[in-house]
Design a protein around this motif. Structure first.
Motif, PDB file in Angstrom:
ATOM      1  N   UNK A   1      37.411  33.663  50.084  1.00 33.55           N
ATOM      2  CA  UNK A   1      37.147  33.812  48.659  1.00 33.55           C
ATOM      3  C   UNK A   1      37.028  35.296  48.325  1.00 33.55           C
ATOM      4  N   UNK A   2      37.516  35.683  47.151  1.00 39.24           N
ATOM      5  CA  UNK A   2      37.423  37.063  46.702  1.00 39.24           C
ATOM      6  C   UNK A   2      35.958  37.386  46.429  1.00 39.24           C
ATOM      7  N   UNK A   3      35.440  38.537  46.813  1.00 35.36           N
ATOM      8  CA  UNK A   3      36.112  39.713  47.383  1.00 35.36           C
ATOM      9  C   UNK A   3      36.046  39.779  48.913  1.00 35.36           C
ATOM     10  N   UNK A   4      35.925  38.639  49.566  1.00 36.85           N
ATOM     11  CA  UNK A   4      35.784  38.613  51.035  1.00 36.85           C
ATOM     12  C   UNK A   4      37.070  38.123  51.701  1.00 36.85           C
ATOM     13  N   UNK A   5      38.180  38.317  51.017  1.00 38.34           N
ATOM     14  CA  UNK A   5      39.471  37.752  51.433  1.00 38.34           C
ATOM     15  C   UNK A   5      40.368  38.745  52.146  1.00 38.34           C
ATOM     16  N   UNK A   6      39.948  40.009  52.297  1.00 42.27           N
ATOM     17  CA  UNK A   6      40.889  41.064  52.694  1.00 42.27           C
ATOM     18  C   UNK A   6      41.611  40.767  54.001  1.00 42.27           C
ATOM     19  N   UNK A   7      40.984  40.017  54.860  1.00 45.54           N
ATOM     20  CA  UNK A   7      41.583  39.715  56.163  1.00 45.54           C
ATOM     21  C   UNK A   7      42.736  38.720  56.073  1.00 45.54           C
ATOM     22  N   UNK A   8      42.694  37.836  55.081  1.00 44.28           N
ATOM     23  CA  UNK A   8      43.578  36.667  55.081  1.00 44.28           C
ATOM     24  C   UNK A   8      45.067  37.005  55.046  1.00 44.28           C
ATOM     25  N   UNK A   9      45.564  37.858  54.135  1.00 47.43           N
ATOM     26  CA  UNK A   9      47.023  38.081  54.106  1.00 47.43           C
ATOM     27  C   UNK A   9      47.577  38.622  55.421  1.00 47.43           C
TER      28      UNK A   9
ATOM     29  N   UNK B   1      28.588  31.679  41.958  1.00 44.65           N
ATOM     30  CA  UNK B   1      29.701  30.862  42.464  1.00 44.65           C
ATOM     31  C   UNK B   1      30.767  30.691  41.392  1.00 44.65           C
ATOM     32  N   UNK B   2      30.344  30.523  40.125  1.00 41.94           N
ATOM     33  CA  UNK B   2      31.317  30.375  39.045  1.00 41.94           C
ATOM     34  C   UNK B   2      32.177  31.631  38.897  1.00 41.94           C
ATOM     35  N   UNK B   3      31.552  32.792  38.981  1.00 34.57           N
ATOM     36  CA  UNK B   3      32.311  34.045  38.868  1.00 34.57           C
ATOM     37  C   UNK B   3      33.259  34.209  40.053  1.00 34.57           C
ATOM     38  N   UNK B   4      32.765  33.946  41.266  1.00 30.82           N
ATOM     39  CA  UNK B   4      33.623  34.058  42.456  1.00 30.82           C
ATOM     40  C   UNK B   4      34.799  33.092  42.356  1.00 30.82           C
ATOM     41  N   UNK B   5      34.552  31.892  41.871  1.00 33.95           N
ATOM     42  CA  UNK B   5      35.617  30.898  41.719  1.00 33.95           C
ATOM     43  C   UNK B   5      36.691  31.399  40.761  1.00 33.95           C
ATOM     44  N   UNK B   6      36.271  31.918  39.603  1.00 36.71           N
ATOM     45  CA  UNK B   6      37.235  32.388  38.598  1.00 36.71           C
ATOM     46  C   UNK B   6      38.068  33.545  39.134  1.00 36.71           C
ATOM     47  N   UNK B   7      37.413  34.509  39.764  1.00 36.15           N
ATOM     48  CA  UNK B   7      38.132  35.676  40.286  1.00 36.15           C
ATOM     49  C   UNK B   7      39.052  35.274  41.439  1.00 36.15           C
ATOM     50  N   UNK B   8      38.590  34.367  42.291  1.00 34.35           N
ATOM     51  CA  UNK B   8      39.366  33.981  43.473  1.00 34.35           C
ATOM     52  C   UNK B   8      40.664  33.297  43.097  1.00 34.35           C
TER      53      UNK B   8
ATOM     54  N   UNK C   1      46.480  33.754  42.853  1.00 33.91           N
ATOM     55  CA  UNK C   1      47.761  33.355  42.269  1.00 33.91           C
ATOM     56  C   UNK C   1      48.591  34.548  41.833  1.00 33.91           C
ATOM     57  N   UNK C   2      47.975  35.526  41.190  1.00 35.55           N
ATOM     58  CA  UNK C   2      48.747  36.678  40.729  1.00 35.55           C
ATOM     59  C   UNK C   2      49.239  37.518  41.906  1.00 35.55           C
TER      60      UNK C   2
ATOM     61  N   UNK D   1      39.489  29.062  45.376  1.00 30.16           N
ATOM     62  CA  UNK D   1      38.897  29.173  44.051  1.00 30.16           C
ATOM     63  C   UNK D   1      38.806  27.838  43.346  1.00 30.16           C
ATOM     64  N   UNK D   2      39.850  27.017  43.439  1.00 33.00           N
ATOM     65  CA  UNK D   2      39.795  25.684  42.834  1.00 33.00           C
ATOM     66  C   UNK D   2      38.666  24.855  43.448  1.00 33.00           C
TER      67      UNK D   2
END
Length: 579
Positions: A258-266, A319-326, A331-332, A353-354
């Motif tokens: 989840x953003x902003x803890x996603x940097x490793x994933x790509x 959690x709501x903010x993290x969900x929206x940003x994630x 997707x973008x 995020x969903x």
């Protein structure tokens, strides 16, 4: 009289039989590779050790299905079990090993799911050669699954952390297994560095929760928070509690990407071998989300929205903010990707995020723990769709030594059946009916829309609207895959015929998302039935309440101090999930 030392009932080992089988089979695979297969060629070792691993998966699946059947109707197996084991399995849902692991219906269901997914990943792994260390590779895959099983069954913080680390350490090593490719080693190093930092922060957050409540049991933590009222105070003025929740969100955010803890994933998704990426994207995410649901929707649920307002002193707004940003960032970012696996990495971030929309909705749900079944349904159908997609990625690497979206050019003509299956998987990930991905999003979004409180209804409606918008955005990059397969001429080296190790996992995944899309009710009902005991599992208060000498402070205080006697007494019956 001296206090009685609790002892372990060795019959408890029956409940973790699938994990025991896999743990032992990992050693069998290692020994067989070292002793019997070293003189074989690399390809022969890959096939033989892979087949041996599938035998262990089959044994674990039999054990998991057997436990599930016995747990549902133990009386039918009375002759097989004998009086002692029949009485043992006839007990109501409870915990085992001194309250550290759950022994109930959802644990058995997840064990079956993990073993089935492991079988598909092992099968895909035999499709091409990417390492010489096949014994170590398959053993690590198996042991990572053991960690996932224990993580999903954890009922207290220490066991949860140990299971989480068992899983992730195996995944670190698996990510760097393709030594001939620099980006695999780089991905393993990045995964390890990010994971080590997040694990340290996560562990500190868990220690703060223990310091505030005096117990590591999920149910004990919840009871202490409920008994420490007033309920509208929550985290107001409680710096230690707020810090603990933020640190736990860091740990879980890393595991689910989840953003902003996603940097490793790509980088990890792109650099790891395709079967390893599939296991990180599916098994790891399922286990991590199940643990997240247990901790946030059960243990610390009283801190969700204590003032019945979204921006009150709780974790719901975070959690709501993290969900929206994630979901928006995922997707973008996926729109700009040309690498197939990297696109799926950002897609995975968006899907996290969903799912977090579902976590936010369930935390305020008036329909009880069963509402979490929507998140579990989404996890299952998402996992099968990704297994099939990464099997196709393995095919690309095998025949074209690449995993770009352009490598799919002309696939619709070269392998029409496999291309059609990939179309089904992509449409399911978009959320197009009648495939299961559509119903996954539908159930999560309906759960959010069904919450009628004025304090957070508008925010949940906003999350649903943003989720629908992001689903439209996701169609653009998923459709690029379909365009490459059907509207472009084949380019580069021709893809060879798909082996059964690729064709059948893709076909099985497509069938699963189609069947559970056309008839979603059985899986939804199953996940709801699993969600209820998963989020309400409890022991007698005498076992979960902290002892008087470790009684916690009122949770509104930033520093724990000796609590009044009332706080150490057995709390009143636990309220519903809505807090």
């Amino acid at each position: 009289m001296p206090p009685t030392v609790p002892t372990i009932d060795f019959r408890d080992f029956w409940h973790i039989a699938p994990a025991v089988v896999l743990a032992a089979w990992g050693l069998v695979v290692l020994i067989a590779d070292l002793v019997l297969a070293r003189r074989m060629s690399v390809d022969a070792r890959r096939r033989s050790i892979g087949l041996l691993s599938l035998v262990g998966v089959g044994l674990a699946l039999l054990a998991a299905i057997g436990l599930l059947a016995i747990g549902v109707r133990p009386a039918d197996f009375s002759k097989l079990l004998g009086p002692s084991l029949e009485a043992y399995f006839s007990q109501p849902s409870s915990t085992i090993f001194l309250g550290t692991l759950a022994a109930n219906f959802p644990t058995d269901v997840f064990n079956v799911l993990f073993v089935i997914l492991l079988g598909l990943v092992v099968w895909v792994s035999t499709s091409y050669t990417f390492t010489d260390n096949w014994g170590e590779y398959f053993a690590l895959l198996i042991w990572a699954t053991v960690g996932m099983m224990l993580l999903a069954a954890s009922e207290e913080l220490v066991t949860l952390f140990l299971a989480l680390e068992t899983m992730t350490i195996c995944l670190y090593l698996l990510t760097a297994m393709e030594k001939s490719r620099r980006r695999s080693t780089e991905a393993g190093l990045k995964y390890f560095v990010y994971g080590s930092v997040s694990s340290a922060l996560f562990l500190y957050g868990l220690s703060l929760v223990y310091g505030l409540t005096g117990t590591t049991q999920f149910d004990g933590i919840r009871q202490v928070l409920v008994a420490s009222g007033p309920t509208d105070v929550g985290l107001a003025g409680n710096l230690a509690g707020a810090t603990a929740l933020l640190l736990m969100l860091v740990g879980f955010g890393f595991k689910v990407a989840a953003v902003p803890f996603h940097q490793w994933a790509p980088d990890v998704y792109e650099g790891a071998p395709a079967p390893v990426t599939a296991w990180i994207a599916t098994g790891s995410k399922i286990a991590s989300f199940v643990a997240l649901l247990k901790v946030f929707l059960h243990a610390v649920q009283p801190w969700s929205h204590p003032s019945n307002e979204l921006l009150g002193p709780g974790w719901l707004a975070v959690v709501a903010v993290i969900s929206a940003v994630t979901m928006t960032y995922g997707n973008f970012a996926a729109l700009a990707q040309k690498n197939f696996k990297r696109m799926l990495a950002y897609s995975s971030i968006a899907h996290a995020g969903y799912m977090l929309v579902g976590v936010a909705a369930v935390s305020v749900s008036t329909s009880g723990p069963a509402s979490a079944g929507s998140v579990l349904y989404y996890l299952v159908v998402y996992a099968f769709a990704n297994i099939g997609a990464f099997a196709v990625a393995a095919w690309l690497v095998r025949d074209r030594n690449g995993d770009q979206i352009d490598d799919l050019n002309g696939l619709g003509r070269q392998a029409p059946v496999l291309a059609l299956c990939l179309v089904v998987l992509m449409l399911s990930l978009i959320g197009i009916p009648p495939f299961a991905g559509f119903f996954g999003k539908l159930y999560i979004f309906m759960e959010a829309l069904n919450q009628g409180s004025s304090g957070y209804r508008l925010t949940l409606m906003g999350l649903v609207a943003l989720g629908l918008f992001n689903s439209v955005i996701s169609a653009f990059y998923y459709v690029r895959v379909l365009k490459a397969m059907y509207l472009r001429e084949p380019s580069g080296q021709r893809l060879g015929p798909p082996r059964s190790s690729i064709a059948f996992p893709v076909l099985i995944s497509a069938v699963v998302v189609t069947v559970f899309g056309l008839t979603p009710t059985p899986l939804v009902d199953l996940m709801k039935a699993a969600a209820v005991p998963m989020l309400t599992a409890a022991q007698p208060a005498s076992e979960t309440a902290p002892p008087p000498e470790m009684a916690p402070a009122p949770v509104a205080a930033p520093v724990p101090v000796a609590a009044p006697a009332a706080a150490a007494a057995a709390p009143s019956p636990r309220p519903g999930l809505s807090g």
